[in-house]
Design an enzyme around this catalytic site. Structure first.
Site, PDB file in Angstrom:
ATOM      1  N   LYS A 126       0.987  -1.397   0.096  1.00  0.00           N
ATOM      2  CA  LYS A 126       0.388  -0.414  -0.511  1.00  0.00           C
ATOM      3  C   LYS A 126       1.620   1.418   0.074  1.00  0.00           C
ATOM      4  O   LYS A 126       1.412   1.669   1.087  1.00  0.00           O
ATOM      5  CB  LYS A 126      -1.105   0.303   1.145  1.00  0.00           C
ATOM      6  N   GLN A 153     -19.559  -7.469  -1.079  1.00  0.00           N
ATOM      7  CA  GLN A 153     -20.907  -7.152  -0.069  1.00  0.00           C
ATOM      8  C   GLN A 153     -19.930  -6.400   0.126  1.00  0.00           C
ATOM      9  O   GLN A 153     -20.184  -6.866   1.462  1.00  0.00           O
ATOM     10  CB  GLN A 153     -21.929  -7.919   0.088  1.00  0.00           C
ATOM     11  N   GLU A 199      -2.198  -1.581  -3.334  1.00  0.00           N
ATOM     12  CA  GLU A 199      -3.509  -1.733  -3.263  1.00  0.00           C
ATOM     13  C   GLU A 199      -3.499   0.103  -3.305  1.00  0.00           C
ATOM     14  O   GLU A 199      -2.705   1.161  -2.361  1.00  0.00           O
ATOM     15  CB  GLU A 199      -3.785  -1.415  -1.958  1.00  0.00           C
TER      16      GLU A 199
END
Length: 225
Positions: free
Chosen positions: A38, A175, A114
């Site tokens: 990241k 989700q 990411e």
């Protein structure tokens, strides 16, 4: 060099890190050496650690240091360019790309980079995280939060990725919260309009674990035979 993908989202808080960790576990289950970065994380504790970066570090197989996983750690929980300005730093895509290449060439076979937020999150007044992906020339994995507005956000993001000359290698329907109304209809619409393969439909998991989420993933389109 490793096979590397840039993980982006249709917005912030869509589950990029959760899906990235699941992808790392799925790849490790196939016997691949995995690593993740990241490059820029805003919202770090007093020790300079970000919870998303720590999750990636825990999910990968390679023993990378925290600094390798998250070379630019910004304490304010703000957009990266604003957080950097507040602490007197300047973010540059070329420098971040060099740091990413170090991990890409470290021996891992499956590497994820990411992003922060969505595709057009600024690094400075002139550059965005999309510039980092462009400099690296890697495929893109898009995480779509299945909630109201997801179709528009996903299609606009996919268009921007293509316009920037990069390949959408796959996407994940995640989700992160309560199942949306007309979920199946929204999913079918996305499948009709996105040419990239759907890697997974991941339901809300309680409790969440990357190992459990990995069971929903099909990474074959990414790694081939």
């Amino acid at each position: 060099m490793s096979r590397t993908w840039f993980v982006t989202g249709t917005d912030t808080e869509v589950g990029k890190t959760a899906i990235s960790c699941a992808l790392l576990h799925a790849a490790a289950a196939r016997g691949l050496r995995t690593a993740a970065l990241k490059p820029v994380a805003a919202g770090c504790d007093e020790q300079g650690h970000n919870e998303d970066a720590l999750a990636l570090q825990a999910a990968m197989t390679e023993p990378l240091s925290y600094l390798q996983v998250n070379p630019v750690a910004l304490q304010p929980a703000l957009a990266p360019h604003i957080a950097a300005a507040q602490v007197g730093k300047r973010l540059q895509a070329s420098r971040l790309a060099g740091l990413c290449r170090g991990v890409m060439n470290s021996g891992a076979e499956f590497v994820l980079i990411e992003g922060a937020g969505g595709w057009r999150v600024p690094l400075s007044e002139r550059e965005t995280l999309a510039d980092l992906a462009q400099q690296l020339q890697v495929g893109v994995i898009m995480v779509v939060a299945m909630r109201l507005g997801c179709i528009n956000h996903a299609l606009l993001t996919a268009e921007a990725i293509a316009r920037d000359g990069l390949q959408l290698a796959g996407w994940v329907a995640n989700q992160p919260g309560q199942r949306m109304a007309c979920h199946e209809e929204n999913l079918r619409t996305l499948q009709q309009h996105l040419s990239a393969p759907l890697l997974a439909e991941v339901p809300q998991l309680s409790p969440y674990s990357p190992e459990r989420a990995a069971t929903y993933l099909d990474i074959q389109p990414l790694i081939g035979s």
